[in-house]
Design an enzyme around this catalytic site. Sequence first.
Site, PDB file in Angstrom:
ATOM      1  N   HIS A  52      -9.593   2.954   4.453  1.00 25.35           N
ATOM      2  CA  HIS A  52      -8.333   3.504   3.926  1.00 25.35           C
ATOM      3  C   HIS A  52      -7.128   3.222   4.827  1.00 25.35           C
ATOM      4  O   HIS A  52      -6.034   2.961   4.333  1.00 25.35           O
ATOM      5  CB  HIS A  52      -8.509   5.011   3.740  1.00 25.35           C
ATOM      6  CG  HIS A  52      -7.329   5.714   3.165  1.00 25.35           C
ATOM      7  ND1 HIS A  52      -6.832   5.434   1.908  1.00 25.35           N
ATOM      8  CD2 HIS A  52      -6.524   6.699   3.670  1.00 25.35           C
ATOM      9  CE1 HIS A  52      -5.787   6.209   1.658  1.00 25.35           C
ATOM     10  NE2 HIS A  52      -5.566   6.979   2.712  1.00 25.35           N
ATOM     11  N   GLU A  59       2.061   0.795   9.470  1.00 21.42           N
ATOM     12  CA  GLU A  59       0.618   0.739   9.741  1.00 21.42           C
ATOM     13  C   GLU A  59       0.237  -0.390  10.694  1.00 21.42           C
ATOM     14  O   GLU A  59      -0.730  -0.274  11.464  1.00 21.42           O
ATOM     15  CB  GLU A  59      -0.166   0.603   8.425  1.00 21.42           C
ATOM     16  CG  GLU A  59      -1.673   0.720   8.620  1.00 21.42           C
ATOM     17  CD  GLU A  59      -2.468   0.796   7.328  1.00 21.42           C
ATOM     18  OE1 GLU A  59      -1.858   0.933   6.245  1.00 21.42           O
ATOM     19  OE2 GLU A  59      -3.713   0.715   7.401  1.00 21.42           O
ATOM     20  N   ARG A  65      -6.466   9.638  12.141  1.00 24.18           N
ATOM     21  CA  ARG A  65      -5.127  10.030  11.685  1.00 24.18           C
ATOM     22  C   ARG A  65      -5.175  11.322  10.875  1.00 24.18           C
ATOM     23  O   ARG A  65      -6.029  11.490   9.986  1.00 24.18           O
ATOM     24  CB  ARG A  65      -4.548   8.920  10.805  1.00 24.18           C
ATOM     25  CG  ARG A  65      -3.195   9.233  10.206  1.00 24.18           C
ATOM     26  CD  ARG A  65      -2.743   8.079   9.347  1.00 24.18           C
ATOM     27  NE  ARG A  65      -3.655   7.875   8.256  1.00 24.18           N
ATOM     28  CZ  ARG A  65      -3.416   8.206   6.995  1.00 24.18           C
ATOM     29  NH1 ARG A  65      -2.259   8.750   6.661  1.00 24.18           N
ATOM     30  NH2 ARG A  65      -4.304   7.992   6.049  1.00 24.18           N
ATOM     31  N   GLN A  67      -0.807   8.490  -2.306  1.00 22.62           N
ATOM     32  CA  GLN A  67      -0.827   9.696  -3.139  1.00 22.62           C
ATOM     33  C   GLN A  67      -0.431  10.915  -2.323  1.00 22.62           C
ATOM     34  O   GLN A  67       0.178  11.847  -2.812  1.00 22.62           O
ATOM     35  CB  GLN A  67      -2.242   9.917  -3.691  1.00 22.62           C
ATOM     36  CG  GLN A  67      -2.699   8.830  -4.627  1.00 22.62           C
ATOM     37  CD  GLN A  67      -4.133   9.051  -5.111  1.00 22.62           C
ATOM     38  OE1 GLN A  67      -4.806   9.998  -4.705  1.00 22.62           O
ATOM     39  NE2 GLN A  67      -4.590   8.168  -5.975  1.00 22.62           N
ATOM     40  N   HIS A 126     -11.621   6.894   4.028  1.00 26.39           N
ATOM     41  CA  HIS A 126     -11.300   8.083   3.229  1.00 26.39           C
ATOM     42  C   HIS A 126     -12.590   8.565   2.575  1.00 26.39           C
ATOM     43  O   HIS A 126     -13.327   7.766   1.999  1.00 26.39           O
ATOM     44  CB  HIS A 126     -10.256   7.741   2.164  1.00 26.39           C
ATOM     45  CG  HIS A 126      -9.573   8.941   1.613  1.00 26.39           C
ATOM     46  ND1 HIS A 126     -10.214   9.841   0.797  1.00 26.39           N
ATOM     47  CD2 HIS A 126      -8.309   9.416   1.768  1.00 26.39           C
ATOM     48  CE1 HIS A 126      -9.374  10.807   0.467  1.00 26.39           C
ATOM     49  NE2 HIS A 126      -8.207  10.576   1.050  1.00 26.39           N
ATOM     50  N   ARG A 163     -10.747  14.212   8.546  1.00 28.26           N
ATOM     51  CA  ARG A 163     -11.223  13.177   7.620  1.00 28.26           C
ATOM     52  C   ARG A 163     -12.451  12.432   8.142  1.00 28.26           C
ATOM     53  O   ARG A 163     -13.352  12.088   7.382  1.00 28.26           O
ATOM     54  CB  ARG A 163     -10.064  12.217   7.388  1.00 28.26           C
ATOM     55  CG  ARG A 163     -10.223  11.358   6.199  1.00 28.26           C
ATOM     56  CD  ARG A 163      -8.959  10.605   5.937  1.00 28.26           C
ATOM     57  NE  ARG A 163      -8.021  11.391   5.163  1.00 28.26           N
ATOM     58  CZ  ARG A 163      -6.835  10.941   4.745  1.00 28.26           C
ATOM     59  NH1 ARG A 163      -6.461   9.720   5.064  1.00 28.26           N
ATOM     60  NH2 ARG A 163      -6.036  11.687   4.038  1.00 28.26           N
ATOM     61  N   GLY A 173       1.551  11.706   0.404  1.00 30.49           N
ATOM     62  CA  GLY A 173       2.890  12.167   0.706  1.00 30.49           C
ATOM     63  C   GLY A 173       3.240  12.067   2.170  1.00 30.49           C
ATOM     64  O   GLY A 173       2.699  11.239   2.895  1.00 30.49           O
ATOM     65  N   SER A 216       1.178   9.110   8.174  1.00 29.18           N
ATOM     66  CA  SER A 216       1.550   7.699   8.343  1.00 29.18           C
ATOM     67  C   SER A 216       2.878   7.341   7.682  1.00 29.18           C
ATOM     68  O   SER A 216       3.684   6.616   8.278  1.00 29.18           O
ATOM     69  CB  SER A 216       0.445   6.788   7.828  1.00 29.18           C
ATOM     70  OG  SER A 216      -0.046   7.267   6.608  1.00 29.18           O
ATOM     71  N   SER A 274       0.831  -1.208   0.000  1.00 29.75           N
ATOM     72  CA  SER A 274       0.000   0.000   0.000  1.00 29.75           C
ATOM     73  C   SER A 274       0.860   1.249   0.000  1.00 29.75           C
ATOM     74  O   SER A 274       0.440   2.303  -0.485  1.00 29.75           O
ATOM     75  CB  SER A 274      -1.010   0.018   1.142  1.00 29.75           C
ATOM     76  OG  SER A 274      -0.426  -0.369   2.327  1.00 29.75           O
ATOM     77  N   GLU A 298      -3.440  19.471   3.120  1.00 32.81           N
ATOM     78  CA  GLU A 298      -4.487  18.446   3.214  1.00 32.81           C
ATOM     79  C   GLU A 298      -5.350  18.759   4.425  1.00 32.81           C
ATOM     80  O   GLU A 298      -5.013  19.625   5.246  1.00 32.81           O
ATOM     81  CB  GLU A 298      -3.872  17.041   3.279  1.00 32.81           C
ATOM     82  CG  GLU A 298      -3.275  16.631   1.930  1.00 32.81           C
ATOM     83  CD  GLU A 298      -2.624  15.270   1.921  1.00 32.81           C
ATOM     84  OE1 GLU A 298      -2.664  14.559   2.943  1.00 32.81           O
ATOM     85  OE2 GLU A 298      -2.045  14.919   0.872  1.00 32.81           O
TER      86      GLU A 298
HETATM   87  C1  SIN Z   1      -4.729  11.248   0.423  1.00 28.47           C
HETATM   88  O1  SIN Z   1      -3.931  11.532  -0.447  1.00 28.47           O
HETATM   89  O2  SIN Z   1      -5.838  11.766   0.545  1.00 28.47           O
HETATM   90  C2  SIN Z   1      -4.344  10.203   1.393  1.00 28.47           C
HETATM   91  C3  SIN Z   1      -3.264  10.686   2.243  1.00 28.47           C
HETATM   92  C4  SIN Z   1      -3.234   9.863   3.473  1.00 28.47           C
HETATM   93  O3  SIN Z   1      -4.020   8.936   3.596  1.00 28.47           O
HETATM   94  O4  SIN Z   1      -2.450  10.195   4.354  1.00 28.47           O
END
Ligand code: SIN
Length: 513
Positions: free
Chosen positions: A337, A361, A372, A51, A233, A278, A53, A377, A46, A118
Amino acid sequence: MSVDIRDLAGRPVIIGGGIAGLTTALHLAPEPVLLLSRPPLGADASSAWAQGGLAASLGEDDDPALHLADTLAAGDGLCDAQAARHILYGAPAAIEDLARLGVRFDRTPAGVLRLGLEAAHSRRRIVHAGGDGSGREVMRALVAAVRSTPTIEVIEGVEARRLLVEDGRVTGVLASCSTGPAFLATGRVVLATGGIGGLFLDSTNPMGSCGQGLALAARAGAVLADLEFIQFHPTALDGPRRPMPLISEAVRGEGAALVDETGRRFLDGVRGAELAPRDIVARAVWKHLADGHRVFLDVRERPGAAFAQHFPTIASACSKVGIDPARDLIPIRPAQHYHMGGVAVDLGGRTSVPGLWACGEVASTGLHGANRLASNSLTEAVVCARWVAESLTGTPARRTKPAIASDCPSPDPTTVRPLLSRALGVLRDGEPLKAAARALLPLAERKDAASDPAAVGLMIAVAALRRQESRGAHHRTDFPLHAAVARRSQIALESAIAAAREFASSPMLESVA
Ligand code: SIN
């Protein structure tokens, strides 16, 4: 396989070839180490799909204390603040380590790291590579570094099936190789097996991530923590593909809006709106869908024309199902997720079983709490891998006796997936949780392909039943409020089985906490 793993007895063994496992192996060099990976290195991890970062306080307006404050706020009272402080203060140096190893992070024309935003971060602090290809680029560099380190023996196509424990200490790994079962005598094992997405019908994780590390640790007698906290997610691409393609939160960080079929931004009344933590966004989307709406990401205005250039992986996933994000709305819904819970570890990655460490993880350091913070992570995996390696190096190798290699079935979560998906989704309730525990108990007690996934599912269901409150990603419709005091949870397989037997025999006994 050209090497007979029995000839490598006594070396520390790392189980798992994602970012946590590879980084731990690199930090252990020049100590000879054996790294076992089920798929070929870099495939089906995974880590490689990440995506988002890595989050680190690198901006001029940022500070580790601000990163810590955001992490604790997102964690909804359940983070281990001490562990979080240690990890997040180590994040900027970990990014530098990765850059030195050859990771090509995204930079401005002046060579400065580009920092993305984010959800629930108060500053731009997400370091990316290749736009939305961060995990892939970090894995490329780490795999290359591992392949060129002669003291790291990588064996692919090997699945660890059981840990052997004698007098309370790890004495070896029972594994399944292409040549049949094998026993690896070793007193030092690191679990770096990733998460549990493969236990759910709808997940953004590789299907092979089905909690094997949790099963190995639990059957070896280790204590697990916070298992009930599973992150959904909010924006997986809604369609037939499984695993579900992720639409990164970074897209909302660049201004994309969540709308319904009428074009309404239904998160308008929520504090933080699209960039709220989230768990809050996932619940709002889930409820809107349950009310009969459809939900979409609208990227047409922002990020707009630059979308495909900034997010090539997502643009390609959309194009495969005939969506042009520059013109069309992107249908989304929440999907499993990330697992905040895991094998309970200290900051050196030590579990409750001597000789067993965990990283990434599969481990629960306490950083993530009940929810989180995005992109914390991979940062955690990279920072903690160094400490795991230091702790392991400081633990003398012990001679362990050889044992007979015997086979255990390869885990198959097919029967478990619908049970967990029904009871352990975005919203939970006591009755479906009890029903899941009752159904999982006999599966967990068998000795077949379903038993390890069922044992993991059972521990999660019992932990979710015991937590009679709503906090972070664990939302109980029958206990919608916070408890007065936030307490991390611990569970062991034996106690989960005992609790599930009580649920099975007496439907009224939810309070067996
Ligand atoms: C995302 O790119 O939305 C996921 C990032 C993450 O799960 O930390």
